[in-house]
Each structure stands twice: as structure tokens, then as C-alpha cells.
Scaffold this motif. Sequence first.
Motif, PDB file in Angstrom:
ATOM      1  N   ALA A  80      -0.913 -12.882   6.242  1.00 13.98           N
ATOM      2  CA  ALA A  80       0.245 -12.408   5.477  1.00 13.98           C
ATOM      3  C   ALA A  80       1.187 -11.578   6.333  1.00 13.98           C
ATOM      4  O   ALA A  80       2.400 -11.589   6.132  1.00 13.98           O
ATOM      5  N   ALA A  81       0.636 -10.866   7.291  1.00 13.29           N
ATOM      6  CA  ALA A  81       1.431  -9.899   8.069  1.00 13.29           C
ATOM      7  C   ALA A  81       2.435 -10.621   8.956  1.00 13.29           C
ATOM      8  O   ALA A  81       2.096 -11.554   9.675  1.00 13.29           O
ATOM      9  N   CYS A 126       9.573  -3.525  11.872  1.00 11.37           N
ATOM     10  CA  CYS A 126      10.415  -2.691  11.001  1.00 11.37           C
ATOM     11  C   CYS A 126       9.634  -1.537  10.381  1.00 11.37           C
ATOM     12  O   CYS A 126      10.196  -0.495  10.081  1.00 11.37           O
ATOM     13  N   ASN A 127       8.355  -1.733  10.210  1.00  7.63           N
ATOM     14  CA  ASN A 127       7.542  -0.640   9.676  1.00  7.63           C
ATOM     15  C   ASN A 127       7.479   0.518  10.682  1.00  7.63           C
ATOM     16  O   ASN A 127       7.265   1.661  10.312  1.00  7.63           O
ATOM     17  N   MET A 152      14.115 -18.288  10.200  1.00  2.70           N
ATOM     18  CA  MET A 152      13.540 -17.005  10.618  1.00  2.70           C
ATOM     19  C   MET A 152      12.072 -17.124  10.990  1.00  2.70           C
ATOM     20  O   MET A 152      11.380 -16.123  11.154  1.00  2.70           O
ATOM     21  N   PRO A 190       0.809  -1.217   0.000  1.00  5.50           N
ATOM     22  CA  PRO A 190       0.000   0.000   0.000  1.00  5.50           C
ATOM     23  C   PRO A 190       0.846   1.272   0.000  1.00  5.50           C
ATOM     24  O   PRO A 190       0.452   2.271  -0.587  1.00  5.50           O
TER      25      PRO A 190
HETATM   26  C1  LIG Z   1      -6.057  -3.713   5.710  1.00  4.61           C
HETATM   27  C2  LIG Z   1      -4.890  -3.634   6.656  1.00  4.61           C
HETATM   28  C3  LIG Z   1      -5.127  -3.698   8.026  1.00  4.61           C
HETATM   29  C4  LIG Z   1      -4.064  -3.618   8.919  1.00  4.61           C
HETATM   30  N1  LIG Z   1      -4.336  -3.691  10.245  1.00  4.61           N
HETATM   31  C5  LIG Z   1      -3.308  -3.627  11.133  1.00  4.61           C
HETATM   32  C6  LIG Z   1      -3.560  -3.722  12.543  1.00  4.61           C
HETATM   33  O1  LIG Z   1      -4.698  -3.894  12.992  1.00  4.61           O
HETATM   34  N2  LIG Z   1      -2.517  -3.582  13.383  1.00  4.61           N
HETATM   35  C7  LIG Z   1      -1.231  -3.390  12.918  1.00  4.61           C
HETATM   36  O2  LIG Z   1      -0.316  -3.292  13.719  1.00  4.61           O
HETATM   37  N3  LIG Z   1      -0.971  -3.327  11.604  1.00  4.61           N
HETATM   38  C8  LIG Z   1      -1.963  -3.439  10.693  1.00  4.61           C
HETATM   39  N4  LIG Z   1      -1.693  -3.349   9.355  1.00  4.61           N
HETATM   40  C9  LIG Z   1      -0.299  -3.123   8.907  1.00  4.61           C
HETATM   41  C10 LIG Z   1       0.499  -4.392   8.542  1.00  4.61           C
HETATM   42  O3  LIG Z   1      -0.341  -5.459   8.226  1.00  4.61           O
HETATM   43  C11 LIG Z   1       1.423  -4.853   9.668  1.00  4.61           C
HETATM   44  O4  LIG Z   1       2.288  -3.820  10.072  1.00  4.61           O
HETATM   45  C12 LIG Z   1       2.246  -6.098   9.280  1.00  4.61           C
HETATM   46  O5  LIG Z   1       2.722  -6.733  10.436  1.00  4.61           O
HETATM   47  C13 LIG Z   1       3.417  -5.822   8.365  1.00  4.61           C
HETATM   48  O6  LIG Z   1       4.077  -7.043   8.056  1.00  4.61           O
HETATM   49  P1  LIG Z   1       4.464  -7.480   6.582  1.00  4.61           P
HETATM   50  O7  LIG Z   1       5.118  -8.791   6.697  1.00  4.61           O
HETATM   51  O8  LIG Z   1       3.301  -7.410   5.705  1.00  4.61           O
HETATM   52  O9  LIG Z   1       5.498  -6.322   6.252  1.00  4.61           O
HETATM   53  P2  LIG Z   1       5.975  -5.770   4.831  1.00  4.61           P
HETATM   54  O10 LIG Z   1       4.932  -4.891   4.275  1.00  4.61           O
HETATM   55  O11 LIG Z   1       6.481  -6.868   3.998  1.00  4.61           O
HETATM   56  O12 LIG Z   1       7.198  -4.900   5.330  1.00  4.61           O
HETATM   57  C14 LIG Z   1       7.030  -3.764   6.153  1.00  4.61           C
HETATM   58  C15 LIG Z   1       8.369  -3.031   6.283  1.00  4.61           C
HETATM   59  O13 LIG Z   1       9.282  -3.775   7.046  1.00  4.61           O
HETATM   60  C16 LIG Z   1      10.421  -4.142   6.280  1.00  4.61           C
HETATM   61  N5  LIG Z   1      10.742  -5.513   6.687  1.00  4.61           N
HETATM   62  C17 LIG Z   1       9.868  -6.542   6.743  1.00  4.61           C
HETATM   63  N6  LIG Z   1      10.432  -7.613   7.304  1.00  4.61           N
HETATM   64  C18 LIG Z   1      11.704  -7.246   7.604  1.00  4.61           C
HETATM   65  C19 LIG Z   1      12.777  -7.928   8.201  1.00  4.61           C
HETATM   66  N7  LIG Z   1      12.671  -9.182   8.660  1.00  4.61           N
HETATM   67  N8  LIG Z   1      13.931  -7.262   8.362  1.00  4.61           N
HETATM   68  C20 LIG Z   1      14.073  -6.000   7.929  1.00  4.61           C
HETATM   69  N9  LIG Z   1      13.092  -5.307   7.381  1.00  4.61           N
HETATM   70  C21 LIG Z   1      11.894  -5.921   7.212  1.00  4.61           C
HETATM   71  C22 LIG Z   1      10.038  -3.939   4.855  1.00  4.61           C
HETATM   72  O14 LIG Z   1      11.137  -3.625   4.055  1.00  4.61           O
HETATM   73  C23 LIG Z   1       9.077  -2.800   4.974  1.00  4.61           C
HETATM   74  O15 LIG Z   1       9.769  -1.602   5.083  1.00  4.61           O
HETATM   75  C24 LIG Z   1      -2.737  -3.458   8.427  1.00  4.61           C
HETATM   76  C25 LIG Z   1      -2.511  -3.418   7.056  1.00  4.61           C
HETATM   77  C26 LIG Z   1      -3.576  -3.499   6.172  1.00  4.61           C
HETATM   78  C27 LIG Z   1      -3.292  -3.466   4.712  1.00  4.61           C
END
Ligand SMILES: Cc1cc2nc3c(=O)[nH]c(=O)nc-3n(C[C@H](O)[C@H](O)[C@H](O)COP(=O)(O)OP(=O)(O)OC[C@H]3O[C@@H](n4cnc5c(N)ncnc54)[C@H](O)[C@@H]3O)c2cc1C
Lengths: 772, 288
Positions: free
Chosen positions: B107-108, B115-116, B58, B36
Motif C-alpha cells: 500500500a505504501a 511527503c510524510n 504518476m 494512523p
Molecule cells: C505498520 C507500519 C510500518 C511502517 N514501516 C515503515 C518502514 O519500515 N519504513 C518507512 O519509511 N515507513 C514505514 N511506515 C510508514 C509509511 O508506510 C510510509 O511512509 C509510506 O511510504 C507512506 O505512503 P502512503 O502512500 O501510505 O502515504 P499516505 O499515508 O497516503 O500519505 C502520507 C502523506 O503524504 C501526503 N501525500 C501522499 N502522496 C502525495 C503526493 N503524491 N503528493 C503530495 N502529497 C502526498 C499525504 O497527504 C500525507 O500527508 C510504516 C507504516 C506502518 C503503518
Amino acid sequence: MEQKVATPIEKKTLIGSRVKKPDAADKATGKTRYINDMVLPQMLIGKVLFAGRPHAKIVSIDVSAAERLPGVHAVLTGKDAAGLKFGFVRDNVPLKEKVLCEHDEIAAVAADTEEIALKALELIKVEYEDLPAVFSPEAGREASAPQLRENFPDNKSLRFEFKHGDLATAEAASDFIADNIFRPHHVTHCCMGTSCAIADFDNNGKLTIWTQTQYPYNYKMDLAPALGIAPGDIRVIQPPVGGAFGSKLDVYPYEPIAALLARKTGRPVKVIYSREEEFKASPTRQAAIIHMRTGCTRDGTLTFRSADVLLDNGAYTSWGPTIPVIMMRTTSGHYRVPVVDFQAQAIYTNNPYAGSFRGYGNVQTTFATAQQMDILADQVDIDPLAFHLKNAQKSGEVTPQKSFLRECVLAECLETAARASDYSRKRAAYAAERGKPGRYKKGIGLASSIHNAGGAKIHKSDGIGTILKVDDYARVTVITGASEIGQGIDAVINLIVAEELGVPLEHITIINNDSDIAPWDVGVHASRTTFIAGNGTRRAARKAKAQILKAAEKMLGEPAAALELRGGSVVRDQCGTPLIKLDRLLRQMHFQAEPELVMVTDYYEPNSQPEGADHVSDHSAAYSHAVHIAEITVDTLTGEIKVDKITSAQDVGRVINRMGLEAQTEGGIAIGLGYALSENMQLEGGMLKNPCFRDYKLITAPEMPELEMHFIESHCAEGPYGAKGVSELPTIVIAPAIANALFNATGVRIFNPPLSPEKVARAIHETRQGGN
Amino acid sequence: MQDIKTYLSPRGIDEAVRAMAAGDVTVFCGGTDLSPQVESGARQYTATLMNIRRVEGMSGIAEAGNLVRIGALTTVTEIRRDPLVARVASILAEAAEHFASDQIRNAASLGGNICNASPAGDMINPLLVLDAEVELARWQDGAVATRRVAMADFFLAPRQTAKRDGELLTAVFFARPATNFVACFRKSGPRPALEISTVSVGIGGRLDNGVFRDVRVAMGSVAPTPLRARHVEAALEGKRLDADGILAAVAAAKTDAKPIDDVRASAWYREHLVQVFTEEVLNHVLGN
Ligand SMILES: Cc1cc2nc3c(=O)[nH]c(=O)nc-3n(C[C@H](O)[C@H](O)[C@H](O)COP(=O)(O)OP(=O)(O)OC[C@H]3O[C@@H](n4cnc5c(N)ncnc54)[C@H](O)[C@@H]3O)c2cc1C
């Protein structure tokens, strides 16, 4: 015609049964090809450059770099669309030469791919000179406000008035007067399928446009001036759409833009919005400021209702600012009000502009009227149910605007919902708990409304054409003007044809998506389609049946009056004995010496009167009421409202397709709940701050409360099988029911929806600080 | 728009961090934040896109001595369903319970959430309460080198963390909480499902004969970064958890929270909620 002695075929009706939408399986399995999925050979992708600022002069625009980009086939700007005025008061053009709102279309590109088109947009250089802007209708009225449109002094757009009786006398005769200002907000339709149009010109200058429109026939009339062509040179094809809800009841700039790009390139062009574009550039529900006063006597008899309405017209005039047509019907017709004073003025602003949206004005008015009923009941100090019943109209009454309530079951709706939810006892009990300590408070609220339920004759015609044929295999094709936009008319038409002609549902095909084939219809709006198309279909089917039975009479030697069509055969009506299979009979009709085919036409015009300039006419063929009772739990600290249960009672005339009716009610309530609780277009300086589902909060599945639906059958004389239109009332009534429940629970009233946790928490907090 | 030139899907941590050392790598895990962000134009992919979901070593949740280790790839769904988490760190499961929807939770990843570095990150809050550390791996002198950073020191500024360029977050560690450790989490938004926190509060500590010790308090969405609420901690540490103690903590919450107005809520509402939740969570802790 010797027949074996066969088992009789019983008479059974489909009316009121549960019939699946014929497209349900395709939609559920992903087989449906929506317009958004469509690809035509040679098709180009069109993209629009939006202004991204609310009010500005375009000093210069340079598209040369965009034009040079490989893969770009056309770039259009305002000067390519100069004079192509369209819209309700001809105040819009497809591409603009000055900026009046954030989503004004400044330039458009057609390219081989979306990527190239987007790249080309980045290459267009526009120099703007920002101008002072107007962001509310109050500000737009000020003498110091900039005039936004040349021909509209004081920024005044449309104005409406209706007066009945003497207001001053009625006010003087009132013991109690509720006097509040309500501020219904901007929300948007959030169709799952974003806006999309595909346009293609042939070499004779005839345009074919694939679009999501929900009014294909007048659409031609409205689109033509935006292109400078004749309406007759437009063919409208409606592929399956992902929702409309009123948002496709007008022409919006992306549609002529697709056509202008197609004309320029000689190729089909598709314009499709991203979700962010959809949020910013599609119409909204009309925002308003409603100063409403309602009076009554000590014994609880209503004396008058007045409404002074100010509408935020936005930058252009679509259907939004015309909602007073319906707002005044509610103001004058929601309960028996002897004296009415209604006026509405729309003011141009630099905000997004509104279109029509399920509930069309009545969502906004009922938010006011239904809360004032609650407020007045408390002032008189009687149970609101008794207050409502005292003022409820009865069958045969006529409202000040001459809406004839031929079959009126408002009292029955009120009593049914109140009984089912134990309303009166709970309301008193919760009110008694109000001041006491405790974080979570329960509340119950009642609201009702009235709406047109037999179309609304705002055009010269509110009719529909139907062509019906029955082929040699007894397969029926219905060619009808009635559009299917997800509301379920296909299932209703199937049900009615099967009911009349005794054929299986699966043997019916509906053609209703091509303006070159299907005959006239006004469109899907005003809860009219089941009523109007239902009547049209039934009339056509009965004509076909008469023709078939007449032929059967000739062949079988039995009187047509004693014959029926049932289970795919001609039967004796009395005993059900089958005499001949229908398909066989049809072939015999076809291949006899004087051959005949079964193909009939019908034009149905409902028995209603045109709206008229004075707004005094019986503009719908039927009216209907709904009552919602909402039960909620309020977290008085966080302000969260949990809706525990909704009990609804609605006059549906007669249930046709029960499954569709339930779905329309549930869907309507979901939209209404979002409006009441969470949906909000956050506009700051004319700019939308939350153009995404993360920050624009639709109601999601876990928030849907328990629903108990009661369908009251008033048997409408004019309706098909007695049915009335049903689709908008569920959206209309829910918000004030929740607002009334919030008051019951906490003593707090919020006049500007949504009733978001923050607003509720703040209001409760402030009341507590105030020592109440 | 930057074009992605190379796509990598490494199987080992060494392979991953070596690629990162070469520079210009965007790490992609569940993509639920990244996609997004790129889509909206807030961020761009770099020349190399590296999907880390297949990296071995991991994922998974396990005990290592007195420590609990959760791999960075572990999804929120896995955390929500894990029996060990439920037993020893239920606050984490509680936060996972209120996280997005099933589709997103599947997926999250935990690493992505950390990291976000959003102040609204729902996994961060309970990990602060658990006093967790993150493990960061990098490629150095021809081999994988790691270091650990306390979560409390990890979030430096808006979207800025102690993780350096070229570092991969491989896992999270926290000491298995004592048996008398209790903790609760509360988050809110305008609707119960699919909601980004308007405010979140997590509180944990040992309840020692009615006295609260080793108290850790975390707050989300009330400051530019996820926050350890030091004033609340001080107000509670070593005190009896009774009505007066709770009152003092609620007053302190106002000092710790530095909220702003934004599209989701006003500063007033956030400050109000932080106090409501502090009281509510403490009452829950007391109830447990
Ligand atoms: C519809 C929707 C609802 C959501 N609701 C919530 C919620 O209720 N609560 C909440 O906290 N979040 C929410 N989120 C945000 C998101 O889902 C979470 O923050 C999620 O845990 C991110 O994980 P990811 O694996 O998808 O990260 P990615 O999107 O793959 O990565 C996020 C960032 O971290 C970096 N990164 C990822 N893994 C690593 C690693 N191992 N080492 C170094 N850098 C890394 C990436 O480069 C990127 O910058 C929502 C998102 C959406 C789209």
C-alpha cells in the motif's frame, strides 16, 4: 440381537495423536463471531473517560453538555458508583472520585453510536488538582512519600513471607554466594481481541453479561459488589474471545461500567476498547525488584536461597501483587534448596496495576533463580549442566513448602536438552571465544524451572463439574465448567470423549460458555484445565460408558467387562467384533419397558491441599519441570540478539493432543521471547509512552527461532492418562536461558529485562571502556 | 473531528491539481501514514479527501534518456521487485527490502513516504544518496505547471518540506548512476521485521581506482529531518577508501548526527549506531 459377521474394529488410542481445534476452520475463515463482533437489538455503545494523569483530586466535573447531546442515553460519574467497592482487597470502584492512575475511569457515557459517545466524552468538563505522586515502590516506601490510600499506611499493600531453616548458618556454610538485584519490568498481554463486555438487565434485576472472562463462576462473586447485586443474579456468557492469557482472571472496571450503564438505560450496553485504551487500561504483568541470594558449597551443593521482593502494586490490587504465592514456590522449589528465606512486600504507586499473566510470578522469579544457577556454576567452576544435575530433585522428594514431587524427571529433561543441543561443548567453546576480536558472538544458555502442573488450590476448591449426555443418535454433549479461551481445551475434551466412548470427534458438542448451564469450575489459570477438566471429562465419560455397557450386557447377554465401545459400536474387547451399533443400543435403552437415558454428572476435586496462610501445603496435584536451551548470536556493536534455536525438554506427564501441546509450547515461547527481548511498557511519571504496536514490540514471525521440542512423559498418577499441565512453563523458562546465553557470548549480564539492543550495546560498550 | 464533505478520485494530474488549487484537500495515497495519524488525533482530514491512486501518469518506473523516473504512486513492493531499480539503483531496492511488512509495502507509496517527511522515511535515504529530484505539479493560469526540487533541499524542518500548498508530488528523477557507482544502505530497530528505523545510513559514490568520488551520505532518524551528512562526505571525498579513510568518516559521522532521546532509542544509542553503520556500510561499499 442377530448381527451379520462384521469385520473386527481394532483397538487404537487417540492419546498422543494430533487433533485439530474444532473451531480452527471457523477462525481461519472468519466465520467465528467474537464478542467484539456482537450486536444486540437496541444495543448502546459505552465509552469511558480516562483521567490521563497519575494522581489528582477531582475539583469539579460537569457532564451537563454531554447529557444534552442528542443520542446520549446516560452519563455516569464517580458519585454514581460510590461505595461499589470491588477487587482483591476491595480497593477499586468502577468509576472514581479521585485519580490514582493514568487510566482511572472518571466518567462513562452510553450513546446510540461510538461517534456520539466519543463526542460526549469531549463535552465532559473535569477540573483536576494534580497531587504529588509515587512512581516506584522504592519511592512509595520513603517516609516522605504521599500516602495514596487511606487504609494502607506507608503505602503497604500485600505482604508474604516464607522461611525454612536457619539462614545465618546456611550462609556461613556457603563457599559461594550469588547476590544480585533483578528488575523484571511491566509488559502487557496484547490480546488480539481488545477488552469488551456487553451487559443487559432484565426487568427482574437479573444481569446477563457477555464477557471475555476466563473464570465465569468466581467472576460472579467478584462482579456482584461492583454493582451492589447478588452473585446469583448474574448470568455470564462467554462468546469466543481473542485471547486472555490471564488478563481476564479478575473483574476490571469496564465490566461493571457496562452493567451500570445498562441498568441506567434499560438497554444492552457494549463497552469495547480501542487498541490504545487496551494498552493503557488493561492489566500488566507484575513488575518487581528481586534481591536474590543463592549459596552453595565448593562441591556445588546448594545451601540456601533468599529473596527479598518489592512489588510495584500500582494504584489498585488485582492478581499482580499476589504472585508471591508462586514466586516463593520457585524460590523454595527450584532445585533442592535446604534453607529458604522469602519475603515480598507490595507498595501502592500511581502506576498501572498488574493482573495475572501466563507464568504468574514464576516468569519473574525464574529470571532470577535460573541466572543465579549459571552465576554459581561459574563461581564453582563447573559445567552448569553438572551443577544443575547435582541439585536436581528426584521422584518422591518434598520441597520445603511441601510440594510433593511424585513424578519428577528434571534430570531427564536436563540431559535430553543438553544432549540434543550439544550444550556443554558449545558453552565451553563460546566462552573461550568471548574475549577475542570479532563483531558477532555466539552464546548458549540453559535455564529450567518448576511449576504447578495439577492446578493450584488457592481457592477453597480447585475442582470442576461435568455433565455428559449421549443422545439417541450417539451424539455426545459435554457440559463443562472448563472455559475455552483459545488454549485448546475443546480439542482435548473431544479427544478424551472419543477415546472413552469410541465415537467420532465430530459427534461431540461442548457447552462451556454459559454460567446458567454449565457447572462450577475455578477458571482457566495455573496450567490446570487439561489436568482438571481432562480428569472431569474422563470420569464422566467412564460413568456413561459403564451405564451403556451395563445395558449392553442385559441386551446381548455378554458380560459388560468383556465389552468395549469402539468405532461407534459395542464390540467384544478381546477380538473387536462389533455386536451392535451404539446409536441403536441407545435407542433400545430409551424405548424399552424401563426406559433410560444416558446422562451423567461428575464432580472432580484434585487431590491437593489449600494453599493456607503459612504456605506450607501440597497445593497442586502435580508439579512439572521444563528446560530450555537457547542458542543466540549477538551483534556486539548494535547489541542485537538473534535467537538461532531453542531446544526445550518439558515434563508433560503424557502427551494428550500433540498438536495442541506443540502450539501451547510455541505460543508460550513467543510470549517469553517478547518478554526477554523487546516488550516493554515505557512508563514516564505513571504515563504509558508507547500505547501502540509500533512502539510496543511484540515478537513477529521472522524472529521466531527454530524450535526443537522434547516432551518427556513422566506418567503422572493423578493426571488424565498421566498428563500434567503444560501451558506456562514455556513462557517461564525462556528469558533466563537467553540471558545466560548472552553472558556466555559476551560476558555481559542484564538484570532488567528486556534485553533490548540498546541495553546490550551499552553494556558491552561500557565493559569494553572499562578495559575488561 | 472534521467531517469529510467531498471524496475525489481524479484520473488525471490536471484534475487533481485543479482540485487542490481550490483548497482544503487532503491527499490520500496508500494511507499508511495518514490513517494512523488521523486515528491517533495527530492530524485531521480536511473537507475534501482526494484519493490519488487512480491518477494516470504518476506510476511506474522508467528510463528517460539518462534519467530514471519513478512515479509518486509506485509502491514499495514495486520498487523492491523492479529489475531496473535492481540493476542501476540497488540501494533503493535494499531499503525497500527492509521496509515494514508485505501488507504495508503493497500500500505504501514512494510519494507518500517523501511527503510524510519523517526523518525515519526509508525511501528518502537512498534517494538522497542518488541525488534525486522531486517533481511538483500545481494548477497555474488554467494549466498544470511543474517544477523540480533537489531532495537535498526538500526537507526544511520537522514534517515541513519545500512542497507548497496545492502542489502534488508527481515523480522522482535521478541520473542513472555511473557504472562504477556503488552504494549501500543499513537500517536498524530492535527487531528485524516491521520496524521503524532507529537509525539508517546510506552511502554511495564512484569508486575510481580505490578513490571515492561524488560521495553522498544520508542519515535517517538522527536529526529533525532526513539528513545529508556533509562532514562524512567531506571526509571521504577524493580519498582512498581504506582503513584510515573509514576511521575518519566514522569520526565525522558523530559531527553530522544530532540525535535526541525518544521512545524508540536514546541519543547515545543513535550516535553509537550511526558510527557503527557508517563503518559497516563503508566496508560493504569496499567489498562490492
Ligand atoms: C505498520 C507500519 C510500518 C511502517 N514501516 C515503515 C518502514 O519500515 N519504513 C518507512 O519509511 N515507513 C514505514 N511506515 C510508514 C509509511 O508506510 C510510509 O511512509 C509510506 O511510504 C507512506 O505512503 P502512503 O502512500 O501510505 O502515504 P499516505 O499515508 O497516503 O500519505 C502520507 C502523506 O503524504 C501526503 N501525500 C501522499 N502522496 C502525495 C503526493 N503524491 N503528493 C503530495 N502529497 C502526498 C499525504 O497527504 C500525507 O500527508 C510504516 C507504516 C506502518 C503503518
